[in-house]
Design a protein around this motif. Structure first.
Motif, PDB file in Angstrom:
ATOM      1  N   ASP A   1      -4.929   6.323   0.234  1.00  0.00           N
ATOM      2  CA  ASP A   1      -5.467   5.592   1.480  1.00  0.00           C
ATOM      3  C   ASP A   1      -6.830   5.639   1.685  1.00  0.00           C
ATOM      4  O   ASP A   1      -7.429   5.653   2.546  1.00  0.00           O
ATOM      5  CB  ASP A   1      -5.000   6.830   2.567  1.00  0.00           C
ATOM      6  CG  ASP A   1      -5.230   8.422   2.412  1.00  0.00           C
ATOM      7  OD1 ASP A   1      -5.588   8.585   1.373  1.00  0.00           O
ATOM      8  OD2 ASP A   1      -5.307   8.973   3.298  1.00  0.00           O
TER       9      ASP A   1
ATOM     10  N   LEU B   1      -8.726   4.321  -0.938  1.00  0.00           N
ATOM     11  CA  LEU B   1      -9.226   3.352  -1.716  1.00  0.00           C
ATOM     12  C   LEU B   1      -9.842   2.319  -0.742  1.00  0.00           C
ATOM     13  O   LEU B   1      -9.381   1.793   0.104  1.00  0.00           O
ATOM     14  CB  LEU B   1      -7.935   2.531  -2.441  1.00  0.00           C
ATOM     15  CG  LEU B   1      -7.486   3.420  -3.627  1.00  0.00           C
ATOM     16  CD1 LEU B   1      -6.396   2.797  -4.273  1.00  0.00           C
ATOM     17  CD2 LEU B   1      -8.510   3.624  -4.764  1.00  0.00           C
TER      18      LEU B   1
ATOM     19  N   ALA C   1     -10.831  -1.060   0.529  1.00  0.00           N
ATOM     20  CA  ALA C   1     -10.140  -2.533   0.598  1.00  0.00           C
ATOM     21  C   ALA C   1     -11.397  -3.305   1.469  1.00  0.00           C
ATOM     22  O   ALA C   1     -11.851  -2.907   2.168  1.00  0.00           O
ATOM     23  CB  ALA C   1      -8.995  -2.300   1.535  1.00  0.00           C
ATOM     24  N   SER C   2     -11.764  -4.294   0.789  1.00  0.00           N
ATOM     25  CA  SER C   2     -12.834  -5.111   1.121  1.00  0.00           C
ATOM     26  C   SER C   2     -12.598  -5.564   2.758  1.00  0.00           C
ATOM     27  O   SER C   2     -13.149  -5.032   3.805  1.00  0.00           O
ATOM     28  CB  SER C   2     -13.291  -6.295   0.363  1.00  0.00           C
ATOM     29  OG  SER C   2     -11.860  -6.966   0.313  1.00  0.00           O
ATOM     30  N   VAL C   3     -11.851  -6.532   2.863  1.00  0.00           N
ATOM     31  CA  VAL C   3     -11.574  -6.933   4.231  1.00  0.00           C
ATOM     32  C   VAL C   3      -9.894  -6.721   4.519  1.00  0.00           C
ATOM     33  O   VAL C   3      -9.404  -7.330   3.935  1.00  0.00           O
ATOM     34  CB  VAL C   3     -12.235  -8.381   4.560  1.00  0.00           C
ATOM     35  CG1 VAL C   3     -11.932  -8.821   6.089  1.00  0.00           C
ATOM     36  CG2 VAL C   3     -13.636  -8.256   4.175  1.00  0.00           C
ATOM     37  N   PHE C   4      -9.687  -6.284   5.647  1.00  0.00           N
ATOM     38  CA  PHE C   4      -8.273  -6.066   5.878  1.00  0.00           C
ATOM     39  C   PHE C   4      -7.860  -7.510   6.533  1.00  0.00           C
ATOM     40  O   PHE C   4      -8.382  -7.747   7.941  1.00  0.00           O
ATOM     41  CB  PHE C   4      -8.091  -4.920   6.910  1.00  0.00           C
ATOM     42  CG  PHE C   4      -6.552  -4.858   7.219  1.00  0.00           C
ATOM     43  CD1 PHE C   4      -5.687  -4.217   6.274  1.00  0.00           C
ATOM     44  CD2 PHE C   4      -6.312  -5.170   8.513  1.00  0.00           C
ATOM     45  CE1 PHE C   4      -4.435  -3.957   6.687  1.00  0.00           C
ATOM     46  CE2 PHE C   4      -4.914  -5.131   8.782  1.00  0.00           C
ATOM     47  CZ  PHE C   4      -3.856  -4.436   7.869  1.00  0.00           C
TER      48      PHE C   4
ATOM     49  N   HIS D   1     -11.443   4.181   7.876  1.00  0.00           N
ATOM     50  CA  HIS D   1     -12.088   4.188   6.463  1.00  0.00           C
ATOM     51  C   HIS D   1     -10.911   3.605   5.377  1.00  0.00           C
ATOM     52  O   HIS D   1     -11.376   3.690   4.130  1.00  0.00           O
ATOM     53  CB  HIS D   1     -12.017   5.768   5.895  1.00  0.00           C
ATOM     54  CG  HIS D   1     -11.067   6.667   5.948  1.00  0.00           C
ATOM     55  ND1 HIS D   1     -10.628   7.175   7.264  1.00  0.00           N
ATOM     56  CD2 HIS D   1     -10.400   7.229   4.927  1.00  0.00           C
ATOM     57  CE1 HIS D   1      -9.665   7.913   7.054  1.00  0.00           C
ATOM     58  NE2 HIS D   1      -9.440   7.995   5.685  1.00  0.00           N
ATOM     59  N   CYS D   2     -10.014   3.055   5.658  1.00  0.00           N
ATOM     60  CA  CYS D   2      -9.109   2.687   4.728  1.00  0.00           C
ATOM     61  C   CYS D   2      -8.031   1.926   5.261  1.00  0.00           C
ATOM     62  O   CYS D   2      -8.049   1.318   6.609  1.00  0.00           O
ATOM     63  CB  CYS D   2      -8.112   4.069   4.361  1.00  0.00           C
ATOM     64  SG  CYS D   2      -7.035   4.834   5.525  1.00  0.00           S
ATOM     65  N   LYS D   3      -7.216   1.224   4.440  1.00  0.00           N
ATOM     66  CA  LYS D   3      -6.319   0.060   4.829  1.00  0.00           C
ATOM     67  C   LYS D   3      -5.245   0.716   5.804  1.00  0.00           C
ATOM     68  O   LYS D   3      -4.965   0.006   6.689  1.00  0.00           O
ATOM     69  CB  LYS D   3      -5.370  -0.607   3.402  1.00  0.00           C
ATOM     70  CG  LYS D   3      -6.346  -1.366   2.763  1.00  0.00           C
ATOM     71  CD  LYS D   3      -5.552  -2.173   1.688  1.00  0.00           C
ATOM     72  CE  LYS D   3      -5.095  -1.305   0.592  1.00  0.00           C
ATOM     73  NZ  LYS D   3      -4.464  -1.961  -0.442  1.00  0.00           N
ATOM     74  N   ASN D   4      -4.911   1.860   5.717  1.00  0.00           N
ATOM     75  CA  ASN D   4      -3.897   2.330   6.844  1.00  0.00           C
ATOM     76  C   ASN D   4      -4.401   2.614   7.956  1.00  0.00           C
ATOM     77  O   ASN D   4      -3.653   2.342   9.064  1.00  0.00           O
ATOM     78  CB  ASN D   4      -3.555   3.921   6.278  1.00  0.00           C
ATOM     79  CG  ASN D   4      -2.542   3.809   5.171  1.00  0.00           C
ATOM     80  OD1 ASN D   4      -1.907   2.913   4.686  1.00  0.00           O
ATOM     81  ND2 ASN D   4      -2.455   4.799   4.557  1.00  0.00           N
TER      82      ASN D   4
ATOM     83  N   ALA E   1      -6.695   0.640   9.201  1.00  0.00           N
ATOM     84  CA  ALA E   1      -6.745  -0.667   9.608  1.00  0.00           C
ATOM     85  C   ALA E   1      -5.424  -1.277  10.331  1.00  0.00           C
ATOM     86  O   ALA E   1      -5.364  -1.963  11.240  1.00  0.00           O
ATOM     87  CB  ALA E   1      -7.338  -1.631   8.487  1.00  0.00           C
TER      88      ALA E   1
ATOM     89  N   VAL F   1     -13.019  -3.595   6.605  1.00  0.00           N
ATOM     90  CA  VAL F   1     -12.933  -2.146   6.292  1.00  0.00           C
ATOM     91  C   VAL F   1     -14.298  -1.592   5.933  1.00  0.00           C
ATOM     92  O   VAL F   1     -14.674  -0.637   5.810  1.00  0.00           O
ATOM     93  CB  VAL F   1     -11.662  -2.107   5.311  1.00  0.00           C
ATOM     94  CG1 VAL F   1     -11.705  -0.397   4.812  1.00  0.00           C
ATOM     95  CG2 VAL F   1     -10.466  -2.347   5.906  1.00  0.00           C
ATOM     96  N   ASP F   2     -14.947  -2.307   4.945  1.00  0.00           N
ATOM     97  CA  ASP F   2     -16.022  -2.106   4.409  1.00  0.00           C
ATOM     98  C   ASP F   2     -17.199  -1.875   5.490  1.00  0.00           C
ATOM     99  O   ASP F   2     -17.787  -0.913   5.317  1.00  0.00           O
ATOM    100  CB  ASP F   2     -16.467  -3.278   3.400  1.00  0.00           C
ATOM    101  CG  ASP F   2     -16.069  -3.260   2.122  1.00  0.00           C
ATOM    102  OD1 ASP F   2     -15.162  -2.188   1.869  1.00  0.00           O
ATOM    103  OD2 ASP F   2     -15.873  -4.288   1.370  1.00  0.00           O
TER     104      ASP F   2
ATOM    105  N   TYR G   1      -9.794   7.198  16.595  1.00  0.00           N
ATOM    106  CA  TYR G   1     -11.387   6.784  16.126  1.00  0.00           C
ATOM    107  C   TYR G   1     -12.384   6.507  16.950  1.00  0.00           C
ATOM    108  O   TYR G   1     -12.069   6.498  18.105  1.00  0.00           O
ATOM    109  CB  TYR G   1     -10.847   5.180  15.360  1.00  0.00           C
ATOM    110  CG  TYR G   1      -9.835   5.309  14.222  1.00  0.00           C
ATOM    111  CD1 TYR G   1      -9.977   5.716  13.016  1.00  0.00           C
ATOM    112  CD2 TYR G   1      -8.587   4.793  14.638  1.00  0.00           C
ATOM    113  CE1 TYR G   1      -9.008   5.908  12.135  1.00  0.00           C
ATOM    114  CE2 TYR G   1      -7.467   4.892  13.695  1.00  0.00           C
ATOM    115  CZ  TYR G   1      -7.826   5.256  12.425  1.00  0.00           C
ATOM    116  OH  TYR G   1      -6.551   5.350  11.649  1.00  0.00           O
TER     117      TYR G   1
END
Lengths: 721, 100
Positions: free
Chosen positions: A35, A37, A39-42, B37-40, B42, B62-63, B90
């Motif tokens: 969690d 890692l 990720a560039s763009v979601f 800070h992460c895909k989750n 998002a 996310v970046d 958040y």
């Protein structure tokens, strides 16, 4: 053989002296938490199936979104969008599913659960049914030989399953679905974090599915799908220390009971198959950094599984013959223990190496009774593989990487074996990625389990036991080489439009083969059907077993929200079999094409999925050429017909829950006569005047059921502030 | 079979036409800086904020840790949207809020 060694040596040399590497994907064992890692763009919507651009090995990813494209109650149903993996039934009675990768049986594909080998031995035939799709976060399908870290049982590829994580901020995730054939499915997943930093977290997983009513849509008197009840429970924990230490451990228990065979109403004494699978698994994985920068670390993986199988197939007492039974019975227990100890070092971005020791122990207690026999006592087999391995990775920016790995394994029944493996990746520009890999694969065969369908036949089975009546487990050996080129089309900067071509070849030097043959019965002089097992090389003359696979993948997103993928595969599989008139491998489809379209509206409130596939012909066993229905031969040209499959699903998403409806096999295509000799399952002699073929339910190449409609709901409760 | 394919194609085309149209001029776009800070993270924001009243489109970087939301000002405002993000745990600092 010689040429393979020369090629391997060349590749090894190339890798050692010219290569440049890339970080090995050991995140499941040790490394950054998933969690975190970056990720560039979601993107607003996750792709369902896609080729991973960053992986060294050609890897197809089926994401959580991909697992929601269809009913996908379990892992076996999760590959319908993939041309790489073909899923079929082992037989028309038990409901056991098997996959094929690179034209070879799924037993040559290593199954991993977050980098722990699973679905080995007794659990292989039904293992795909035992993994609920909704427990999974993603599936990665890697083609060709993979890392040596988890052994070299991956001969054609590796399928890794990532489960839902303890760190998922979903205290409750519930899915339920129902199919019109009375199959129902319920999953409950709960992930909990116990402090602000999620130092301790856990995920609880529960699953139950059942097929409550038997159907016989083709009127052959046999259930199309067995009645079944499957229950699975799991609990996984993660400890993530501030210093980078990680501990993961968990348990899982499975019980699966199923009854297939003739419908009760067909006969007072129906031919049935009763199967009870029970399994208990526990594991622990520990990763400890050895310095502050975590450039060197140690990891340990321990895993234990007990699998128990009780099965009988038309196994009934012989009338008037006390103590004797007819039919077949296979009862077995398997203790499996896996230990893996690794040291990893990455002092700079260019060089990375892993050293380790591992041991895989399998203890089988098996009882196999066939024909008219007295119950036998179990035979005990110990299979052990102790190995030492090393893997070096060179990484030259994002342009070039190479992984060179080797294992030295001691197999208790076969001696010492050396297995080299090499993976290369070259990305000369943003648009192009080239990959190649090759190496050796080894595994102990479990001939009866690997071909469990033979239990659903009325034929004599020969070659499974030694002269003392103990089950045999020869070591199988293969060499696989392959290459892949992927072109990311320049007009799409998102990288979602690509064209990929790959070729893989697998050749066996040792393999257990299954053959169907008619032989003269002595002294009666009658012809009898045999299922015979023997090792590659047993025949006079040149013996070979190989497959070549060519696959083309195209994916694009022409407008926002619409994803189109088109995949085609060609397979040339050959085997020398003494009982067959041709060397084209029986029951292996020559080609497959899959088209998938998905459209999601803005904010993903509506999602439409459509999948169509065309399934190419398979050469049938020679004895099937004479089968006829109403006077016309079913397989006059020696091949099965080409058939299409259609799937469609509509999903409506609301805040906190989704509902979906869909249909499978919308063309309503069904394999004609999936059970051969259905009129006489207890043998030709059991039905007066019967002169048809011997009973055989193991020759399945197409769908057993017609259109199936389903609906379901997914409920998600997110963790709040 | 032909009818089925035809119906499916027409349905898909209709949905695309209806939904791929650009947001009307009265829409506004708000950009929030967050601490995701992460895909989750998002996915959590995507799955929840998308269903807030008046939200018409949403994308997350996310970046950059930013959330871009297109909304109907007659139904919601940037303050309510920021609060919806904060409810998920958040931070949400409004960087820009403009008419489209």
């Amino acid at each position: 053989m010689k040429k393979y060694i020369i090629v391997s040596a060349f590749l090894l040399t190339l890798g050692l002296f010219r290569a440049s590497a890339q970080q090995i994907d050991t995140s499941g064992i040790y490394g950054e938490r998933q969690d975190t890692l970056s990720a560039s763009v979601f993107t607003a919507r996750q792709n369902g199936n896609f080729l991973s651009k960053g992986k060294d090995i050609r890897t197809e990813v089926i994401s959580a979104a991909g697992l929601c494209k269809m009913a996908c109650c379990n892992l076996a149903e999760s590959f319908e969008n993939s041309a790489s993996v073909t899923v079929g039934y082992s037989d028309a009675v038990t409901g056991a599913r098997q996959i094929r990768l690179l034209g070879q049986s799924g037993i040559y594909t290593q199954m991993l659960d977050e980098n722990r080998p699973v679905m080995r031995g007794l659990s292989a035939p039904w293992g795909l049914n035992f993994v609920p799709s909704q427990w999974l976060e993603s599936i990665q399908i890697a083609k060709g030989v993979t890392s040596v870290i988890n052994g070299v049982e991956s001969m054609t590829g590796q399928i890794n399953m990532e489960h839902r994580k303890p760190t998922d901020e979903k205290p409750l995730y519930v899915t339920a679905s129902y199919m019109d054939d009375t199959k129902a499915d319920l999953n409950i997943v709960s992930a909990l974090q116990f402090d602000e930093l999620s130092t301790w977290s856990t995920v609880m997983l529960a699953h139950v599915d059942g097929n409550f009513k038997a159907m016989d849509m083709n009127g052959d008197g046999f259930m199309d799908d067995p009645r079944s009840l499957n229950i699975a429970l799991g609990n996984r924990w993660l400890y993530y220390g501030g210093d980078g230490t990680q501990v993961r451990f968990g348990v899982r228990a499975i019980s699966d009971k199923r009854r297939g065979g003739q419908m009760d109403k067909v006969s007072d004494n129906p031919w049935t198959s009763d199967i009870l699978n029970r399994s208990l698994n526990g594991y622990v994985k520990v990763g400890v950094p050895l310095n502050e920068l975590n450039t060197s670390n140690m990891a340990m993986v321990l895993d234990y599984t007990y699998q128990n199988l009780a099965s009988d197939f038309g196994y009934v007492p012989m009338p008037g013959m006390a103590g004797l039974y007819n039919g077949s019975r296979y009862d077995a227990g398997q203790h499996s223990a896996f230990a893996n100890f690794l040291y990893q070092n990455q002092d700079n971005d260019d060089h990375h190496f892993t050293l380790g020791l591992s041991n895989m122990l399998d203890v089988y207690n098996e009882t196999f009774c066939y024909g008219i026999v007295k119950p036998r006592t179990p035979s005990r087999t110990v299979l052990n593989d102790l190995g030492a391995f090393g893997e070096y990775t060179y990484h030259h920016g994002d342009v070039f990487s190479a992984i060179v790995g080797a294992r030295l394994d001691w197999y208790n029944l076969a001696g010492i074996r050396f297995s080299p493996r090499v993976t290369l990746k070259w990305a000369p520009s943003e648009q192009w990625v080239f990959r190649a890999n090759g190496g050796r694969g080894l595994r102990y065969s479990t001939p009866l389990i690997d071909n469990i369908g033979v239990l659903s036949t009325g034929k004599q089975v020969i070659g499974l036991t030694d002269s003392d009546g103990n089950m045999i487990h020869p070591l199988e050996e293969s060499w696989t080489y392959g290459a892949n080129a992927t072109w990311y089309l320049p007009f799409d900067e998102s990288g979602k439009t690509y064209l990929s071509l790959d070729f893989f070849s697998t050749s066996f030097t040792r393999q257990m083969l299954l053959d169907h043959k008619m032989e003269m019965e002595m002294p009666s002089g009658n012809m009898t059907d045999l299922v015979r097992f023997y090792e590659l090389g047993s025949l006079v003359g040149r013996n070979y077993s190989y497959t070549n696979n060519l696959q083309l993948d195209f994916s694009t997103e022409p407008v926002r929200g619409l994803t189109l993928t088109l995949t085609g595969r060609l397979t040339d599989a050959r085997q020398t079999l003494g009982g067959q008139s041709d060397d084209i491998k029986p029951m292996t489809s020559l080609y497959k094409g899959v088209f998938n379209a998905q459209y999601a509206t803005r904010l993903n409130k509506w999602i439409f999925d459509f999948t169509a596939s065309v399934n190419g012909p398979c050469r049938v066993w020679d004895f099937m050429k004479d089968l006829d229905v109403n006077g016309s031969k079913l397989y006059a040209n020696g091949y099965t017909p080409v058939y299409p499959l259609l799937y469609a699903q509509v999903t409506r998403r609301f805040k906190g829950f989704d509902i979906y409806i869909g249909g499978e096999n919308l063309t309503n295509y069904r394999q004609p006569m999936p059970i051969i000799g259905a009129e006489a399952p207890f043998g030709k002699g059991s039905v007066p005047g019967y002169s048809g073929p011997e009973f055989d339910a193991s020759c399945v190449w197409g769908p057993l059921m017609g259109i199936k409609l389903y609906g379901g709901i997914r409920l998600t409760i997110w963790k709040k502030e | 079979m032909k009818k089925f394919l035809l119906a499916l194609t027409v349905a898909a085309a209709a949905v695309m036409l209806l939904t791929s149209a650009k947001p009307k001029d009265k829409s506004r776009e708000a950009l929030f800086q967050t601490n995701l800070h992460c895909k989750n993270c998002a996915a959590k924001i995507q799955d929840n904020v998308s269903f807030e009243k008046g939200v018409k489109d949403l994308s997350i970087n996310v970046d950059a840790k930013t959330v871009r939301i297109v909304y109907n000002p007659a139904k919601t405002d940037a303050g309510k949207l920021a609060e919806a993000i904060r409810k998920l745990g958040y931070t949400a600092e409004l960087i820009e809020d403009k008419s489209l």
